[in-house]
Design an enzyme around this catalytic site. Sequence first.
Site, PDB file in Angstrom:
ATOM      1  N   THR A 134      -8.199 -12.702 -11.389  1.00  0.00           N
ATOM      2  CA  THR A 134      -7.026 -11.980 -10.893  1.00  0.00           C
ATOM      3  C   THR A 134      -7.274 -11.691  -9.412  1.00  0.00           C
ATOM      4  O   THR A 134      -8.388 -11.916  -8.916  1.00  0.00           O
ATOM      5  CB  THR A 134      -6.869 -10.630 -11.613  1.00  0.00           C
ATOM      6  OG1 THR A 134      -8.028  -9.839 -11.309  1.00  0.00           O
ATOM      7  CG2 THR A 134      -6.729 -10.800 -13.106  1.00  0.00           C
ATOM      8  N   THR A 135      -6.272 -11.127  -8.735  1.00  0.00           N
ATOM      9  CA  THR A 135      -6.478 -10.802  -7.318  1.00  0.00           C
ATOM     10  C   THR A 135      -7.606  -9.783  -7.146  1.00  0.00           C
ATOM     11  O   THR A 135      -8.268  -9.755  -6.127  1.00  0.00           O
ATOM     12  CB  THR A 135      -5.184 -10.234  -6.690  1.00  0.00           C
ATOM     13  OG1 THR A 135      -4.605  -9.327  -7.619  1.00  0.00           O
ATOM     14  CG2 THR A 135      -4.188 -11.319  -6.358  1.00  0.00           C
TER      15      THR A 135
ATOM     16  N   GLU B  12     -23.443 -12.153 -20.606  1.00  0.00           N
ATOM     17  CA  GLU B  12     -22.247 -12.436 -19.803  1.00  0.00           C
ATOM     18  C   GLU B  12     -22.127 -13.940 -19.600  1.00  0.00           C
ATOM     19  O   GLU B  12     -23.122 -14.601 -19.261  1.00  0.00           O
ATOM     20  CB  GLU B  12     -22.357 -11.775 -18.430  1.00  0.00           C
ATOM     21  CG  GLU B  12     -22.269 -10.272 -18.474  1.00  0.00           C
ATOM     22  CD  GLU B  12     -22.328  -9.661 -17.083  1.00  0.00           C
ATOM     23  OE1 GLU B  12     -22.142  -8.450 -16.985  1.00  0.00           O
ATOM     24  OE2 GLU B  12     -22.586 -10.399 -16.099  1.00  0.00           O
TER      25      GLU B  12
ATOM     26  N   ARG C 239     -25.093 -18.101 -15.633  1.00  0.00           N
ATOM     27  CA  ARG C 239     -24.018 -18.754 -14.871  1.00  0.00           C
ATOM     28  C   ARG C 239     -24.034 -20.251 -15.103  1.00  0.00           C
ATOM     29  O   ARG C 239     -25.066 -20.834 -15.411  1.00  0.00           O
ATOM     30  CB  ARG C 239     -24.181 -18.465 -13.371  1.00  0.00           C
ATOM     31  CG  ARG C 239     -24.034 -16.985 -13.028  1.00  0.00           C
ATOM     32  CD  ARG C 239     -23.979 -16.813 -11.524  1.00  0.00           C
ATOM     33  NE  ARG C 239     -22.783 -17.408 -10.987  1.00  0.00           N
ATOM     34  CZ  ARG C 239     -21.699 -16.729 -10.611  1.00  0.00           C
ATOM     35  NH1 ARG C 239     -21.674 -15.412 -10.697  1.00  0.00           N
ATOM     36  NH2 ARG C 239     -20.642 -17.359 -10.150  1.00  0.00           N
TER      37      ARG C 239
ATOM     38  N   ASP D 186     -30.144  -9.769 -13.724  1.00  0.00           N
ATOM     39  CA  ASP D 186     -29.935 -11.079 -13.085  1.00  0.00           C
ATOM     40  C   ASP D 186     -30.747 -11.259 -11.804  1.00  0.00           C
ATOM     41  O   ASP D 186     -31.294 -12.334 -11.538  1.00  0.00           O
ATOM     42  CB  ASP D 186     -28.457 -11.262 -12.686  1.00  0.00           C
ATOM     43  CG  ASP D 186     -27.540 -11.400 -13.887  1.00  0.00           C
ATOM     44  OD1 ASP D 186     -28.029 -11.562 -15.018  1.00  0.00           O
ATOM     45  OD2 ASP D 186     -26.310 -11.340 -13.674  1.00  0.00           O
ATOM     46  N   HIS D 187     -30.781 -10.199 -10.996  1.00  0.00           N
ATOM     47  CA  HIS D 187     -31.346 -10.399  -9.659  1.00  0.00           C
ATOM     48  C   HIS D 187     -32.869 -10.319  -9.622  1.00  0.00           C
ATOM     49  O   HIS D 187     -33.477 -10.601  -8.588  1.00  0.00           O
ATOM     50  CB  HIS D 187     -30.649  -9.484  -8.654  1.00  0.00           C
ATOM     51  CG  HIS D 187     -29.190  -9.851  -8.573  1.00  0.00           C
ATOM     52  ND1 HIS D 187     -28.780 -11.102  -8.170  1.00  0.00           N
ATOM     53  CD2 HIS D 187     -28.062  -9.189  -8.959  1.00  0.00           C
ATOM     54  CE1 HIS D 187     -27.451 -11.181  -8.261  1.00  0.00           C
ATOM     55  NE2 HIS D 187     -27.000 -10.034  -8.748  1.00  0.00           N
TER      56      HIS D 187
ATOM     57  N   ARG E 214     -27.807 -20.070 -11.293  1.00  0.00           N
ATOM     58  CA  ARG E 214     -28.397 -19.656 -10.014  1.00  0.00           C
ATOM     59  C   ARG E 214     -29.406 -18.517 -10.163  1.00  0.00           C
ATOM     60  O   ARG E 214     -30.216 -18.288  -9.294  1.00  0.00           O
ATOM     61  CB  ARG E 214     -27.322 -19.308  -8.994  1.00  0.00           C
ATOM     62  CG  ARG E 214     -26.644 -17.969  -9.194  1.00  0.00           C
ATOM     63  CD  ARG E 214     -25.713 -17.651  -8.051  1.00  0.00           C
ATOM     64  NE  ARG E 214     -24.574 -18.534  -8.041  1.00  0.00           N
ATOM     65  CZ  ARG E 214     -23.343 -18.165  -7.649  1.00  0.00           C
ATOM     66  NH1 ARG E 214     -23.124 -16.952  -7.210  1.00  0.00           N
ATOM     67  NH2 ARG E 214     -22.337 -19.000  -7.686  1.00  0.00           N
ATOM     68  N   HIS E 215     -29.310 -17.754 -11.263  1.00  0.00           N
ATOM     69  CA  HIS E 215     -30.369 -16.741 -11.477  1.00  0.00           C
ATOM     70  C   HIS E 215     -30.949 -16.874 -12.887  1.00  0.00           C
ATOM     71  O   HIS E 215     -31.982 -17.504 -13.060  1.00  0.00           O
ATOM     72  CB  HIS E 215     -29.933 -15.325 -11.089  1.00  0.00           C
ATOM     73  CG  HIS E 215     -28.512 -14.932 -11.413  1.00  0.00           C
ATOM     74  ND1 HIS E 215     -28.004 -14.979 -12.679  1.00  0.00           N
ATOM     75  CD2 HIS E 215     -27.513 -14.478 -10.605  1.00  0.00           C
ATOM     76  CE1 HIS E 215     -26.756 -14.548 -12.651  1.00  0.00           C
ATOM     77  NE2 HIS E 215     -26.413 -14.253 -11.411  1.00  0.00           N
TER      78      HIS E 215
ATOM     79  N   ARG F 277     -38.398 -18.714  -4.971  1.00  0.00           N
ATOM     80  CA  ARG F 277     -39.645 -19.432  -4.759  1.00  0.00           C
ATOM     81  C   ARG F 277     -39.948 -20.459  -5.848  1.00  0.00           C
ATOM     82  O   ARG F 277     -40.992 -21.084  -5.821  1.00  0.00           O
ATOM     83  CB  ARG F 277     -40.809 -18.430  -4.744  1.00  0.00           C
ATOM     84  CG  ARG F 277     -41.049 -17.789  -3.411  1.00  0.00           C
ATOM     85  CD  ARG F 277     -41.602 -18.821  -2.460  1.00  0.00           C
ATOM     86  NE  ARG F 277     -41.845 -18.269  -1.149  1.00  0.00           N
ATOM     87  CZ  ARG F 277     -42.980 -17.682  -0.796  1.00  0.00           C
ATOM     88  NH1 ARG F 277     -43.961 -17.545  -1.639  1.00  0.00           N
ATOM     89  NH2 ARG F 277     -43.122 -17.227   0.419  1.00  0.00           N
TER      90      ARG F 277
ATOM     91  N   HIS G 167     -19.768  -3.186 -11.748  1.00  0.00           N
ATOM     92  CA  HIS G 167     -19.783  -4.054 -10.565  1.00  0.00           C
ATOM     93  C   HIS G 167     -19.861  -3.217  -9.298  1.00  0.00           C
ATOM     94  O   HIS G 167     -18.942  -2.470  -8.988  1.00  0.00           O
ATOM     95  CB  HIS G 167     -18.592  -5.010 -10.466  1.00  0.00           C
ATOM     96  CG  HIS G 167     -18.904  -6.147  -9.527  1.00  0.00           C
ATOM     97  ND1 HIS G 167     -19.465  -7.329  -9.945  1.00  0.00           N
ATOM     98  CD2 HIS G 167     -18.816  -6.236  -8.175  1.00  0.00           C
ATOM     99  CE1 HIS G 167     -19.677  -8.108  -8.906  1.00  0.00           C
ATOM    100  NE2 HIS G 167     -19.300  -7.467  -7.817  1.00  0.00           N
TER     101      HIS G 167
ATOM    102  N   ASN H 209     -28.458  -4.623 -15.737  1.00  0.00           N
ATOM    103  CA  ASN H 209     -28.304  -6.058 -15.498  1.00  0.00           C
ATOM    104  C   ASN H 209     -29.524  -6.556 -14.708  1.00  0.00           C
ATOM    105  O   ASN H 209     -29.815  -6.042 -13.618  1.00  0.00           O
ATOM    106  CB  ASN H 209     -26.999  -6.291 -14.719  1.00  0.00           C
ATOM    107  CG  ASN H 209     -26.752  -7.757 -14.436  1.00  0.00           C
ATOM    108  OD1 ASN H 209     -27.657  -8.481 -14.037  1.00  0.00           O
ATOM    109  ND2 ASN H 209     -25.531  -8.196 -14.617  1.00  0.00           N
TER     110      ASN H 209
ATOM    111  N   HIS I  62     -26.402 -12.547 -17.120  1.00  0.00           N
ATOM    112  CA  HIS I  62     -25.291 -13.498 -16.930  1.00  0.00           C
ATOM    113  C   HIS I  62     -25.879 -14.895 -16.752  1.00  0.00           C
ATOM    114  O   HIS I  62     -26.550 -15.166 -15.754  1.00  0.00           O
ATOM    115  CB  HIS I  62     -24.503 -13.066 -15.679  1.00  0.00           C
ATOM    116  CG  HIS I  62     -23.307 -13.912 -15.377  1.00  0.00           C
ATOM    117  ND1 HIS I  62     -22.486 -13.672 -14.310  1.00  0.00           N
ATOM    118  CD2 HIS I  62     -22.782 -15.002 -16.002  1.00  0.00           C
ATOM    119  CE1 HIS I  62     -21.509 -14.554 -14.276  1.00  0.00           C
ATOM    120  NE2 HIS I  62     -21.672 -15.393 -15.292  1.00  0.00           N
TER     121      HIS I  62
ATOM    122  N   GLY J  82     -26.533  -3.541 -11.973  1.00  0.00           N
ATOM    123  CA  GLY J  82     -27.657  -4.430 -11.708  1.00  0.00           C
ATOM    124  C   GLY J  82     -28.115  -4.469 -10.270  1.00  0.00           C
ATOM    125  O   GLY J  82     -29.193  -3.958  -9.935  1.00  0.00           O
TER     126      GLY J  82
ATOM    127  N   GLU K 288     -14.230  -4.384 -19.988  1.00  0.00           N
ATOM    128  CA  GLU K 288     -15.067  -3.834 -18.919  1.00  0.00           C
ATOM    129  C   GLU K 288     -14.238  -3.853 -17.653  1.00  0.00           C
ATOM    130  O   GLU K 288     -13.779  -4.907 -17.204  1.00  0.00           O
ATOM    131  CB  GLU K 288     -16.350  -4.659 -18.754  1.00  0.00           C
ATOM    132  CG  GLU K 288     -17.213  -4.079 -17.635  1.00  0.00           C
ATOM    133  CD  GLU K 288     -18.666  -4.493 -17.689  1.00  0.00           C
ATOM    134  OE1 GLU K 288     -19.178  -4.779 -18.789  1.00  0.00           O
ATOM    135  OE2 GLU K 288     -19.291  -4.512 -16.619  1.00  0.00           O
TER     136      GLU K 288
END
Length: 252
Positions: A108-109, A78, A53, A17-18, A57-58, A26, A202, A15, A51, A224, A159
């Site tokens: 979910t919780t 994603e 979003r 994303d980051h 945000r990324h 920047r 995750h 992943n 992903h 990721g 997943e």
Amino acid sequence: MSTPAPLGKLRLGVNIDHVATVRNARGSAYPDPVRAAKLAEEAGADGITAHLREDRRHISDADIEALMEALTLPLNFEMAATDEMLAIALRHKPHAVCIVPERREERTTEGGLEVAREENRLAHFIAPLRDAGCRVSIFIAADAAQIEAAARIGAAVVELHTGAYCDAHAEGRLKERDAELERLREMSSFAHSLGLEVHAGHGLTYDTVSRVAAFPEVMELNIGHFLIGEAIFRGLVPAIEEMRRLMDEARA
Ligand code: PXP
């Protein structure tokens, strides 16, 4: 319900994303997620996960376009179950689409997607993705009711969310960690028995990956944040190679 898929090699989805998170800090053009994806391939990744979003945000829309154009590896896209994301996915037709929760009420919780209470809506939502040839995966908690619902709506893959297991490990709550791990083990086997392909991810790190990689029904891990962080210290290719090595070792 379909028959269980044959077991096989454990795939690594990286992943990226980051990489985009750092770039966006920047507003610059670097570091480039496509370059990271190419290096991930060199390091032994079997797929790239990104992903898009709702708040961008990324990863950006332009990143998805660039990845679709540049990648030889399959893209696991994603996204939240929204009309906007559905239109984007149908335009690009990535190899795989993983439906993830973004808003509190969709979760979910344990943090996975709330499928059991949204069965009808999600069944209609994923139908055009399946028709377009995308492998549809649903990111859910390791919970029998969610897994059964995912099978009923016609998902090909679940997943399983490994966040609770990884958090318990990181915080030294070892009894809870082992209970979470046992739940993941049982639910991997249960999902496989319903004919679902099982993925997990995750929060996985070098310390937590092996126990999950050892479950024979798990076919793919998506990792990721830890890898991008570790790349700061040892470089992206060695960071991914080490994860690959740990996965292969656990599997053997
Ligand atoms: N799998 C899914 C469905 C995710 O949403 C994420 C996080 O974006 C991951 C795996 C990877 O998690 P991490 O970045 O913590 O390794």
